[in-house]
Every structure is written in structure tokens, then in C-alpha cells.
Write a protein that holds these residues in place. Structure first.
Motif, mmCIF file in Angstrom:
data_model
loop_
_atom_site.group_PDB
_atom_site.id
_atom_site.type_symbol
_atom_site.label_atom_id
_atom_site.label_comp_id
_atom_site.label_asym_id
_atom_site.label_seq_id
_atom_site.Cartn_x
_atom_site.Cartn_y
_atom_site.Cartn_z
ATOM 1 N N ILE A 270 0.703 -1.241 0.022
ATOM 2 C CA ILE A 270 0.025 -0.053 0.042
ATOM 3 C C ILE A 270 0.808 1.313 -0.133
ATOM 4 C CG2 ILE A 270 -1.859 1.122 1.395
ATOM 5 C CD1 ILE A 270 -2.422 -1.801 0.368
ATOM 6 N N LEU B 210 -1.249 5.485 5.753
ATOM 7 C CA LEU B 210 -0.688 4.011 5.688
ATOM 8 C C LEU B 210 -1.083 3.158 6.935
ATOM 9 C CD1 LEU B 210 2.692 4.785 3.997
ATOM 10 C CD2 LEU B 210 0.709 3.851 2.966
ATOM 11 N N SER B 211 -1.023 3.764 8.186
ATOM 12 C CA SER B 211 -1.079 3.330 9.475
ATOM 13 C C SER B 211 -2.728 2.712 9.353
ATOM 14 C CB SER B 211 -1.014 4.051 10.520
ATOM 15 O OG SER B 211 -1.241 3.260 11.791
ATOM 16 N N SER C 124 -4.797 2.508 6.706
ATOM 17 C CA SER C 124 -5.039 1.406 5.594
ATOM 18 C C SER C 124 -4.414 0.114 6.066
ATOM 19 C CB SER C 124 -4.384 1.843 4.321
ATOM 20 O OG SER C 124 -4.683 3.180 3.997
ATOM 21 N N HIS C 125 -3.278 -0.105 6.681
ATOM 22 C CA HIS C 125 -2.892 -1.271 7.293
ATOM 23 C C HIS C 125 -3.672 -1.907 8.296
ATOM 24 C CE1 HIS C 125 -0.006 -3.516 10.019
ATOM 25 N NE2 HIS C 125 0.439 -3.914 8.722
ATOM 26 N N LEU D 229 -6.790 -3.446 6.834
ATOM 27 C CA LEU D 229 -6.410 -4.698 5.965
ATOM 28 C C LEU D 229 -6.580 -5.920 7.261
ATOM 29 C CD1 LEU D 229 -4.025 -3.797 3.260
ATOM 30 C CD2 LEU D 229 -6.658 -4.719 3.062
ATOM 31 N N LEU D 230 -5.875 -5.088 8.427
ATOM 32 C CA LEU D 230 -5.796 -6.357 9.503
ATOM 33 C C LEU D 230 -7.329 -6.603 9.939
ATOM 34 C CD1 LEU D 230 -3.236 -4.782 11.963
ATOM 35 C CD2 LEU D 230 -3.014 -6.971 10.139
ATOM 36 N N ALA E 157 -0.760 -9.868 9.126
ATOM 37 C CA ALA E 157 0.085 -8.533 9.382
ATOM 38 C C ALA E 157 1.394 -8.759 8.494
ATOM 39 C CB ALA E 157 0.604 -8.263 10.650
ATOM 40 N N ILE F 137 1.183 -7.790 4.544
ATOM 41 C CA ILE F 137 0.926 -6.208 4.393
ATOM 42 C C ILE F 137 2.106 -5.414 4.340
ATOM 43 C CG2 ILE F 137 -0.400 -4.158 4.844
ATOM 44 C CD1 ILE F 137 -2.013 -6.077 6.550
ATOM 45 N N ALA F 138 2.515 -4.739 3.610
ATOM 46 C CA ALA F 138 3.672 -3.805 3.528
ATOM 47 C C ALA F 138 3.263 -2.412 3.138
ATOM 48 C CB ALA F 138 4.645 -4.123 2.460
ATOM 49 N N THR F 139 3.922 -1.409 3.617
ATOM 50 C CA THR F 139 3.097 0.127 3.291
ATOM 51 C C THR F 139 4.325 0.790 3.176
ATOM 52 O OG1 THR F 139 3.298 0.558 5.672
ATOM 53 C CG2 THR F 139 1.237 -0.013 4.891
#
Length: 179
Positions: free
Chosen positions: A93, A116-117, A119-120, A123-124, A130, A133-135
């Protein structure tokens, strides 16, 4: 007033390529994984992308890079996160710094990190592990990461602005072996 034969020739000559239809379901060659590029920067476009992706046979993983989803509102990302989790296995992301800095949802000392946090976290919440997922706030890093994850059998989907992403993708394409 255009003849049916002229219309047939025109449609028959159309290719869904970077040159003729940039940013709309373009398959990009030269990478280990199959790479599909689309602009899909909003929830409606993403829903359509998911409908297409679900019909593409994939032996491996479906890996997504998105730079536009959610950068204009946190609600947009929350809306598509369940679809993301349903249709993809891994995620990178990213976001456009200017768009995020203008969005009141991410108002903070570091709007990019906030976006980004959040969005992460969405998804969680949608059930994505976890470690899948990369941001990153950097386009080159994000596209490089997603292309680097893909192996033969995988489908890598890149959602970004074609005018800005195609040069990055072209720069990351491995040189072809000389025969």
C-alpha cells in the motif's frame, strides 16, 4: 454513417496496451509473475478490477499494489478493504503525498504515515495477516517491492497513475536475455 466493415476493422485492430489504452487492464510483460496494470483509484473502479481478477486463473498468489485507494478519504479504504482481503493474498500500500496531505482524515504531523497506518489497520480488520501487508510512501519502493514479490504463477496487480507508474515499471523491468 460509418460502415459496419470500418467498425469491425477498427475494433479488430484495437489492442489493450500501454500505448493504446494506458491504465486500463494492461498486461505488462518482462517480469517473472504475470503483471496487470490498471488505474482503479476509487471504490467503483476497484470493484470492477476485482470482478476481472477473480476470473483470471492464477496458480500462485494474487498480489496487489495500490497507490490511489483511500488517499482521498479513510472511508474509501475501509469500504474496499474487505474486497481486497477477499481477492488478494498480499499487499503493498502506498499513497500520493499531496493528496493525503489535503485530506482532513489524515491530518497529523505526518499525514502519509497516518494514512498508511489506517490502511494497514483496515486490512488487519478484514482478516489479512500482518506479514502479508507492506506500506510505503514511495512509489519506486512500492512498485519495486510488489514486482519483487511476484514469482511465476503469481498475478501482480498494480493500481496507479499510468503516466507516473509506467516509467518506474519500465525502469524495473529486467533486461531481456540476448540469444
Amino acid at each position: 454513417g460509418i460502415s459496419l466493415e470500418t467498425i469491425r476493422r477498427g475494433l479488430g485492430a484495437f489492442g489493450n496496451t500501454q500505448a493504446t489504452n494506458p491504465g486500463r487492464y494492461n498486461f505488462i510483460d518482462g517480469f517473472p509473475a504475470r503483471v496487470l496494470f490498471d488505474y482503479a483509484h476509487n471504490a467503483d473502479g476497484f470493484r470492477e478490477m476485482c470482478a476481472v481478477v477473480s476470473k483470471i486463473p492464477v496458480a500462485g498468489r494474487r498480489i496487489l499494489y495500490t497507490r490511489g485507494l483511500g488517499q482521498h478519504s479513510a472511508a474509501q479504504f475501509a469500504e474496499v478493504a474487505p474486497l481486497m482481503a477477499e481477492h488478494f493474498d498480499e499487499f503493498v500500500i502506498s499513497c500520493a503525498h499531496r493528496a493525503v496531505s489535503l485530506c482532513p482524515d489524515y491530518e497529523s504531523a505526518d499525514p502519509v504515515a497516518t494514512m498508511l497506518s489506517l490502511s494497514h489497520a483496515r486490512l488487519l480488520d478484514a482478516g489479512v495477516p500482518a506479514d502479508m501487508i507492506a506500506t510505503t510512501g514511495d512509489r519506486l519502493e512500492g512498485i519495486g517491492a510488489v514486482l519483487g514479490r511476484g514469482v511465476p504463477g503469481d498475478l501482480v496487480v498494480i493500481l496507479d497513475d499510468p503516466n507516473l507508474a509506467f516509467p518506474v515499471i519500465d525502469g524495473l523491468r529486467p533486461p531481456r536475455e540476448q540469444t
